[in-house]
Scaffold this motif. Structure first.
Motif, PDB file in Angstrom:
ATOM      1  N   ILE A  14       0.837  -1.202   0.000  1.00 44.52           N
ATOM      2  CA  ILE A  14       0.000   0.000   0.000  1.00 44.52           C
ATOM      3  C   ILE A  14       0.869   1.248   0.000  1.00 44.52           C
ATOM      4  N   ASN A  17       2.787   1.542  -3.491  1.00 45.53           N
ATOM      5  CA  ASN A  17       1.979   1.964  -4.628  1.00 45.53           C
ATOM      6  C   ASN A  17       1.493   3.401  -4.480  1.00 45.53           C
ATOM      7  N   PHE A  18       1.142   3.787  -3.263  1.00 39.79           N
ATOM      8  CA  PHE A  18       0.666   5.152  -3.019  1.00 39.79           C
ATOM      9  C   PHE A  18       1.802   6.147  -3.286  1.00 39.79           C
ATOM     10  N   PHE A  61      -2.794  12.783  -4.818  1.00 36.94           N
ATOM     11  CA  PHE A  61      -1.628  12.314  -5.557  1.00 36.94           C
ATOM     12  C   PHE A  61      -0.638  13.409  -5.922  1.00 36.94           C
ATOM     13  N   TYR A  77       5.546   7.591   2.302  1.00 38.14           N
ATOM     14  CA  TYR A  77       5.960   6.188   2.397  1.00 38.14           C
ATOM     15  C   TYR A  77       6.420   5.838   3.808  1.00 38.14           C
ATOM     16  N   LEU A 100      -7.312   5.026   5.505  1.00 44.09           N
ATOM     17  CA  LEU A 100      -7.096   6.017   4.448  1.00 44.09           C
ATOM     18  C   LEU A 100      -8.423   6.554   3.914  1.00 44.09           C
TER      19      LEU A 100
END
Length: 262
Positions: A14, A17-18, A61, A77, A100
């Motif tokens: 998770i 990828n985020f 993002f 991260y 989240l």
């Protein structure tokens, strides 16, 4: 390169990828390769045809420009991987995803009514920092070049923003309020108020994350037994289960042979 690739794929999925999505989107937008208008969130976008159903997710993002392109994915991260690995409050992947979703929703609502922001990553990073360090009271943490009590890390982030980027302060305060609200509804109220967990991870999210029981292969189909069901092959059943009439001492003697057999 293979070592870097191996380390990348071994990272918590998770968080990996985020952070990758943030880095790619931020580079694309800040260098003019992608339009900002594809990613921001505005509630009216959900009512258009076709509705921008991706915007609640993509609005998290985009990092800050310049040094933020590196620092924002790094802090995202760092804090998210600490929740994903080894945190007893989030033992499953779906618990992290639900966190989240809940905190992200709180941030979007707060920003829509109070701050007017349309990108929310700094708020989420501060919320993650707050949640990560809540269970580290009494420990020390490193913030840039300084060692501070762990629970003060999110407030140090607010002080840095006040000195260097005052425009981020309302956004980060929204993230702090969202993290406080999640902590109250999911932990403080059930533990100290005697009420239910109002933000319990829903069952449908667990079903989405769980590995499927039936796996199609080129040479056949494998079926995974569901948890708590089935018995390992070759295991003996006790007489209490109504399975065997042999004495207990006879069951450990091996396979045995017929009389007169080879």
């Amino acid at each position: 390169m293979s070592d870097i690739a191996d380390a990348y794929w071994r990272a918590p999925p998770i968080a990996r990828n985020f952070a990758t999505a943030v880095l790619v989107t931020s580079i694309g937008c800040h260098f003019g390769l992608l339009p900002f208008s594809w990613f921001y969130f505005e509630p009216s976008q959900l009512l258009r045809i076709p509705p921008g159903i991706w915007r609640p997710m993509t609005s998290f993002f985009l990092s800050q420009p310049q040094l933020g392109i590196i620092l924002d994915p790094y802090f995202l991260y760092q804090y998210l991987s600490q929740l994903e690995v080894g945190n007893p409050r989030f033992p499953r992947k779906e618990d992290v995803l639900w966190y989240l979703i809940c905190v992200g929703t709180f941030i979007m609502v707060l920003c829509h009514f109070f701050t007017g922001h349309i990108f929310f990553l700094p708020a989420l990073i501060l919320a993650l920092a707050y949640t990560t360090h809540q269970d580290m009271r009494g420990q020390q943490a490193t913030f840039f070049f300084f060692t501070v009590p762990a629970q003060l890390v999110p407030y140090c982030m607010l002080v840095v923003s006040l000195l260097m980027s005052p425009g981020l302060l309302p956004l980060q305060i929204a993230g702090l309020v969202a993290a406080h609200l999640y902590d109250f509804l999911a932990r403080i109220y059930p533990e100290f108020g005697g009420g239910p967990n109002l933000l319990k991870t829903p069952a449908f999210l667990s079903r989405l994350v769980t590995t499927p029981r039936i796996v199609q292969r080129a040479y056949g189909t494998a079926i995974r037994p569901s948890s708590g069901q089935g018995r390992p092959l070759g295991s003996a059943t006790g007489s209490s289960a109504g399975g065997s009439v042999l004495p207990e001492s006879w069951r450990s003697r091996g396979t045995g042979h017929r009389l007169g057999g080879d």
